[in-house]
Design a protein around this motif. Structure first.
Motif, PDB file in Angstrom:
ATOM      1  N   VAL A   1       0.838  -1.202   0.000  1.00 38.20           N
ATOM      2  CA  VAL A   1       0.000   0.000   0.000  1.00 38.20           C
ATOM      3  C   VAL A   1       0.873   1.251   0.000  1.00 38.20           C
ATOM      4  CG1 VAL A   1      -1.667   1.332   1.354  1.00 38.20           C
ATOM      5  CG2 VAL A   1      -1.968  -1.130   1.096  1.00 38.20           C
ATOM      6  N   TYR A   2       1.894   1.254   0.841  1.00 33.40           N
ATOM      7  CA  TYR A   2       2.800   2.400   0.949  1.00 33.40           C
ATOM      8  C   TYR A   2       3.527   2.660  -0.362  1.00 33.40           C
ATOM      9  CZ  TYR A   2       6.937   5.046   2.481  1.00 33.40           C
ATOM     10  OH  TYR A   2       7.931   5.978   2.606  1.00 33.40           O
ATOM     11  N   LEU A   3       4.110   1.632  -0.958  1.00 32.73           N
ATOM     12  CA  LEU A   3       4.876   1.807  -2.188  1.00 32.73           C
ATOM     13  C   LEU A   3       3.992   2.292  -3.334  1.00 32.73           C
ATOM     14  CD1 LEU A   3       7.196  -1.334  -2.048  1.00 32.73           C
ATOM     15  CD2 LEU A   3       7.899   1.058  -1.818  1.00 32.73           C
ATOM     16  N   PHE A   4       2.810   1.722  -3.447  1.00 36.88           N
ATOM     17  CA  PHE A   4       1.901   2.160  -4.510  1.00 36.88           C
ATOM     18  C   PHE A   4       1.472   3.613  -4.294  1.00 36.88           C
ATOM     19  CE2 PHE A   4       0.106  -1.445  -7.208  1.00 36.88           C
ATOM     20  CZ  PHE A   4       1.241  -2.221  -7.081  1.00 36.88           C
ATOM     21  N   GLU A   5       1.220   3.974  -3.051  1.00 35.97           N
ATOM     22  CA  GLU A   5       0.821   5.340  -2.730  1.00 35.97           C
ATOM     23  C   GLU A   5       1.897   6.332  -3.148  1.00 35.97           C
ATOM     24  OE1 GLU A   5      -1.238   8.623  -0.973  1.00 35.97           O
ATOM     25  OE2 GLU A   5      -1.935   6.602  -1.496  1.00 35.97           O
ATOM     26  N   GLN A   6       3.160   5.952  -2.992  1.00 37.38           N
ATOM     27  CA  GLN A   6       4.268   6.849  -3.327  1.00 37.38           C
ATOM     28  C   GLN A   6       4.316   7.218  -4.806  1.00 37.38           C
ATOM     29  OE1 GLN A   6       6.201   8.132  -0.643  1.00 37.38           O
ATOM     30  NE2 GLN A   6       4.463   7.052   0.271  1.00 37.38           N
ATOM     31  N   VAL A   7       3.762   6.361  -5.673  1.00 37.78           N
ATOM     32  CA  VAL A   7       3.795   6.633  -7.113  1.00 37.78           C
ATOM     33  C   VAL A   7       2.405   6.916  -7.672  1.00 37.78           C
ATOM     34  CG1 VAL A   7       5.886   5.262  -7.415  1.00 37.78           C
ATOM     35  CG2 VAL A   7       3.662   4.164  -7.750  1.00 37.78           C
ATOM     36  N   GLY A   8       1.458   7.221  -6.782  1.00 39.60           N
ATOM     37  CA  GLY A   8       0.127   7.595  -7.228  1.00 39.60           C
ATOM     38  C   GLY A   8      -0.783   6.450  -7.599  1.00 39.60           C
ATOM     39  N   LEU A   9      -0.499   5.249  -7.121  1.00 39.03           N
ATOM     40  CA  LEU A   9      -1.333   4.088  -7.399  1.00 39.03           C
ATOM     41  C   LEU A   9      -2.046   3.638  -6.124  1.00 39.03           C
ATOM     42  CD1 LEU A   9       1.167   1.979  -9.583  1.00 39.03           C
ATOM     43  CD2 LEU A   9      -0.766   3.343 -10.415  1.00 39.03           C
ATOM     44  N   ASP A  10      -3.081   2.853  -6.312  1.00 41.89           N
ATOM     45  CA  ASP A  10      -3.837   2.299  -5.200  1.00 41.89           C
ATOM     46  C   ASP A  10      -3.695   0.785  -5.236  1.00 41.89           C
ATOM     47  OD1 ASP A  10      -5.691   1.354  -3.372  1.00 41.89           O
ATOM     48  OD2 ASP A  10      -7.277   2.728  -3.970  1.00 41.89           O
ATOM     49  N   ALA A  11      -3.034   0.226  -4.238  1.00 43.23           N
ATOM     50  CA  ALA A  11      -2.762  -1.217  -4.232  1.00 43.23           C
ATOM     51  C   ALA A  11      -4.041  -2.036  -4.254  1.00 43.23           C
ATOM     52  CB  ALA A  11      -1.921  -1.586  -3.006  1.00 43.23           C
ATOM     53  N   LYS A  12      -5.140  -1.486  -3.726  1.00 45.52           N
ATOM     54  CA  LYS A  12      -6.386  -2.240  -3.657  1.00 45.52           C
ATOM     55  C   LYS A  12      -7.069  -2.359  -5.016  1.00 45.52           C
ATOM     56  CE  LYS A  12      -5.821  -2.563   0.772  1.00 45.52           C
ATOM     57  NZ  LYS A  12      -6.673  -1.867   1.738  1.00 45.52           N
ATOM     58  N   THR A  13      -6.772  -1.432  -5.919  1.00 49.06           N
ATOM     59  CA  THR A  13      -7.411  -1.469  -7.238  1.00 49.06           C
ATOM     60  C   THR A  13      -6.418  -1.663  -8.380  1.00 49.06           C
ATOM     61  OG1 THR A  13      -7.299   0.960  -7.372  1.00 49.06           O
ATOM     62  CG2 THR A  13      -9.320  -0.010  -6.485  1.00 49.06           C
ATOM     63  N   ASP A  14      -5.154  -1.322  -8.149  1.00 44.23           N
ATOM     64  CA  ASP A  14      -4.154  -1.400  -9.211  1.00 44.23           C
ATOM     65  C   ASP A  14      -3.291  -2.653  -9.129  1.00 44.23           C
ATOM     66  OD1 ASP A  14      -4.888   1.046 -10.436  1.00 44.23           O
ATOM     67  OD2 ASP A  14      -3.816   2.143  -8.884  1.00 44.23           O
ATOM     68  N   ALA A  15      -3.652  -3.557  -8.227  1.00 44.02           N
ATOM     69  CA  ALA A  15      -3.005  -4.864  -8.127  1.00 44.02           C
ATOM     70  C   ALA A  15      -4.012  -5.803  -7.466  1.00 44.02           C
ATOM     71  CB  ALA A  15      -1.725  -4.790  -7.294  1.00 44.02           C
ATOM     72  N   THR A  16      -3.726  -7.087  -7.518  1.00 44.87           N
ATOM     73  CA  THR A  16      -4.550  -8.076  -6.827  1.00 44.87           C
ATOM     74  C   THR A  16      -3.736  -8.636  -5.674  1.00 44.87           C
ATOM     75  OG1 THR A  16      -5.737  -8.674  -8.855  1.00 44.87           O
ATOM     76  CG2 THR A  16      -5.814 -10.247  -7.031  1.00 44.87           C
ATOM     77  N   LEU A  17      -4.187  -8.364  -4.441  1.00 45.66           N
ATOM     78  CA  LEU A  17      -3.480  -8.835  -3.261  1.00 45.66           C
ATOM     79  C   LEU A  17      -4.040 -10.193  -2.863  1.00 45.66           C
ATOM     80  CD1 LEU A  17      -3.230  -5.518  -1.198  1.00 45.66           C
ATOM     81  CD2 LEU A  17      -1.691  -6.414  -2.965  1.00 45.66           C
TER      82      LEU A  17
END
Length: 341
Positions: free
Chosen positions: A163-179
């Motif tokens: 979540v932190y890493l995606f946030e740093q580049v303007g992405l949302d881990a919950k929607t821009d990846a599958t956890l």
């Protein structure tokens, strides 16, 4: 904490506490005789190696600590639930677990420090098609967009890093990846990676070292090796309890911490003996992975169980930026006075 995360974590704690009560485990701590300390931990990850050292070297016995139950509970939510139900007195987990528990239990107290490096790595499959591991961090993070990424579970420190890493580049881990929730067993996570069920893992050590030794994956992003400058020297592996338990067993917890302090000193000052114990602690792990880990352990373990305010504050900033919490916890309120520096 964001409401959705809080509700999810609180529900998991409540459900697990109910299970513990239903199976007759609740209240064990309250009924145990004085001097017996029940300590639960998430897993046998490297963060809890000092507890193994203290046990094997006799430090707990030397300090007069009689250990009771030592369950491996698998997730931070289950660890928190065990504290809530009374089946353990002290939890060994990550600071995320303590923050989560504090949302539902204001008596939560951080009682010790174990690791002052973020010991979760991003591990990619050996055939991962993306920038090299020495490419700029933003390029590596963007390469994870749209991928299936294995984590131990929701609300965990492994999820937090993604979540932190995606946030740093303007992405949302919950929607821009599958956890993908894989639980806390490194061998199972590596199996999922090697079989293509996931493209990458966000997993605690020694998972990355094991994947590299087996030739199935590579450590792609590592806070420990300095890949994330803003995540330098945070409190990560931690011990926590509640003020109610401390009132009953404060002397036992202090003695427990003294034993942990001796174990931390042992790891820092005797790398050869530490390596021998590490190989038995990680029984069955490739010797190459054990050697790689032993080289970095002195850098990532705390020098004592005392909780540094600066390490605490770095961790708070990480949790705020990864949107796991909405407000900064207060050091003086959350950290037991006996371990404040």
């Amino acid at each position: 904490m964001k409401l959705s995360t809080h509700l999810r974590t609180a529900a998991a704690i409540a459900a697990t506490a109910g299970l513990l009560a239903a199976t007759g485990c609740a209240g064990d701590a309250a009924e145990s005789e004085p001097g017996v300390l029940n300590v639960g931990q998430i897993s046998d990850s490297v963060a809890f190696f000092p507890l193994y050292v203290a046990e094997q070297e006799g430090y707990f016995a030397d300090e007069g600590v009689e250990l009771g139950e030592r369950p491996r509970l698998g997730t931070g939510a289950k660890l928190a639930a065990a504290l809530t139900s009374g089946s353990i007195d002290v939890g060994a987990g990550v600071l995320t677990d303590a923050f989560n528990l504090a949302e539902s239990n204001p008596e939560t107290q951080v009682t010790g420090s174990l690791v002052t490096d973020y010991y979760v790595d991003i591990v990619t499959a050996s055939d991962f098609d993306g920038p090299a591991a020495d490419a700029p961090l933003e390029e590596r993070v963007r390469a994870l967009e749209g991928k299936n990424i294995g984590i131990t579970g929701p609300g965990s420190g492994t999820e937090a890093l993604i979540v932190y890493l995606f946030e740093q580049v303007g992405l949302d881990a919950k929607t821009d990846a599958t956890l993908v929730n894989l639980g806390a067993v490194p061998s199972s996570a590596i199996g999922a990676l090697s079989e293509g069920q996931v493209d990458a893992l966000a997993f605690f050590q020694p998972t990355g070292q094991m994947a590299e030794a087996e030739g199935v994956g590579d450590i792609y992003v590592s806070p420990q090796r300095g890949d994330i400058p803003d995540l330098t020297d945070p409190l990560h592996g931690a011990l926590f309890s509640t003020s109610g338990v401390i009132e009953q067993k404060g002397e036992e917890i202090e003695a427990f911490n003294r034993a942990v302090d001796r174990a931390l000193e042992f790891i820092q000052t005797d790398p050869e003996a530490s390596a021998e114990l590490l190989s038995t602690y990680l029984d069955g792990t490739d010797p190459e992975a054990v050697e790689a880990l032993n080289e970095i352990l002195p850098q990532e373990f705390a020098t004592s169980s005392q909780v540094s305010e600066s390490a605490f504050d770095t961790a708070v900033d990480f949790h705020l930026e990864s949107q796991l919490i909405d407000e900064a916890p207060d050091y003086d309120s959350l950290v037991w006075s006996q371990v404040q520096e």
